[in-house]
Design an enzyme around this catalytic site. Structure first.
Site, PDB file in Angstrom:
ATOM      1  N   ARG A 244       0.853  -1.188   0.000  1.00  0.00           N
ATOM      2  CA  ARG A 244       0.000   0.000   0.000  1.00  0.00           C
ATOM      3  C   ARG A 244       0.891   1.241   0.000  1.00  0.00           C
ATOM      4  O   ARG A 244       1.901   1.304   0.702  1.00  0.00           O
ATOM      5  CB  ARG A 244      -0.924   0.021   1.227  1.00  0.00           C
ATOM      6  N   GLU A 273      -4.421   7.153  -5.435  1.00  0.00           N
ATOM      7  CA  GLU A 273      -4.510   6.553  -6.766  1.00  0.00           C
ATOM      8  C   GLU A 273      -5.812   6.993  -7.443  1.00  0.00           C
ATOM      9  O   GLU A 273      -6.815   7.200  -6.766  1.00  0.00           O
ATOM     10  CB  GLU A 273      -4.450   5.025  -6.652  1.00  0.00           C
ATOM     11  N   HIS A 292      -0.654  -0.242 -10.103  1.00  0.00           N
ATOM     12  CA  HIS A 292      -1.327  -1.217  -9.234  1.00  0.00           C
ATOM     13  C   HIS A 292      -1.719  -2.463 -10.034  1.00  0.00           C
ATOM     14  O   HIS A 292      -2.874  -2.913 -10.032  1.00  0.00           O
ATOM     15  CB  HIS A 292      -2.560  -0.600  -8.571  1.00  0.00           C
TER      16      HIS A 292
END
Length: 337
Positions: A244, A273, A292
């Site tokens: 994270r 994000e 991601h």
């Protein structure tokens, strides 16, 4: 009388794209629609936008907060298209009677661990930069790209859980690294079985040549790598994060990159994000950012999608899904299923 469900797919760029059969199975349960929201959308607005939808297939954003549940109409299920659930207020979900389920960690284990190492090697060997020079017809400048070996290094793994334990195995058995593992929730024996030595965080920071961040995000791990932690690290350390973004204080890392403390940084995650081209990390040539995508393998996406669809099918038939974090639903009882 059988209930017709309305299913919202929220902020997932992958669900149903590569495996359309997942959408087709959901359509047998009820109406299916995809939504994309800003990750910072407030709870009330999110609830209003999802009015009438009683099942949600959820990505890592936005936050399903207490405010969201207070304003949301009947919501039977949130099925996480992933293994984390820190963006869902479980206590609020419990009060609402909303089942919250997650994917089995084993579905993501190999994919994310492999990407941790792939991204680490990319910055250590400057692979992406060397490739771009070939694209720009600058083959002869190859002497600029003298990287570092991973083999034989001292490697620190922060978070030796489902994914971190696989990272430790790959580093130890694949690259002959001395692996130092920091995880306050794992015993010495649990960490050693994956080829790592259990240490405290300070020792890991001080001794590691490379560091892989695989911890979960919670109140105690938020910004766990900040100015003090970077100061303890070796000079010219390499860092890879596939966990994270908020585990790292971004301003502190920028300073460490400017000073040369960090030789290379690879990350698949950011605190906010989606990331944009003006992100401060991107001013550095020795930084790699991927969007991601650590779990984006065909095998992993199929397994994740299968689980989410199965969750919806089970709830539609009055069955609590496997790996439910919040398992009680007044709505299933009310319908007598």
């Amino acid at each position: 009388m059988r209930v017709t469900y309305r299913i919202a797919i929220v902020n997932s760029s992958s669900f149903g794209k590569h495996f359309p059969e997942h959408i087709e199975r959901l359509k047998k349960i009820g109406e299916v629609r995809s939504f994309t929201f800003d990750q910072d959308i407030d709870g009330k607005t999110l609830a209003d936008e999802l009015k009438g939808y009683n099942m949600i297939i959820a990505s890592i954003t936005p936050n399903y907060s207490k405010e969201f549940f207070e304003h949301k109409d009947e919501l039977v299920l949130i099925s996480r298209h992933g293994i984390g659930y820190n963006n869902i207020d479980l206590e609020a979900a419990k009060k609402k009677g909303t089942i919250v389920s997650i994917v089995s960690p084993l579905v993501e284990r190999d994919a994310v661990a492999e990407n941790t190492i792939a991204n680490l090697l990319t910055v250590m060997r400057m692979t992406n930069r060397a490739h771009q020079h070939v694209v720009n017809d600058k083959w002869e400048e190859r002497a600029k790209f003298v990287g570092s070996n991973l083999s034989g290094k001292t490697a620190g793994v922060i978070g030796v859980g489902n994914i971190g334990s696989r990272v430790a195995e790959i580093l130890h058995y694949g690259f002959r690294c001395e692996v130092l593992g920091y995880d306050p929730f794992k015993s010495k024996d649990e960490i050693e079985r994956f080829g790592a030595k259990k240490v405290e965080l300070d020792e890991l920071l001080e001794r590691s040549d490379v560091i892989c961040l695989n911890a979960s995000l919670n109140e105690t791990s938020y910004h766990m790598l900040s100015e003090n932690e970077f100061a303890r690290m070796k000079d010219n350390v390499y860092l890879s994060n596939t966990a994270r973004g908020a585990l790292i204080k971004e301003d502190a890392l920028v300073k460490a990159l400017k000073s040369g403390k960090i030789a290379g940084f690879a990350t698949d995650v950011l605190e906010k994000e989606p990331g944009r081209s003006d992100h401060p990390y991107l001013q550095f040539e020795n930084v790699l950012i991927t969007p991601h995508t650590s779990a984006y393998t065909k095998e992993c996406l199929k397994g994740m999608g299968d689980k989410c669809v199965s969750d919806c099918e089970k709830v539609a038939n009055g069955i609590i899904p496997d790996r439910s974090i919040q398992k009680v639903s007044k709505y299933l009882r009310k319908r007598g299923k």
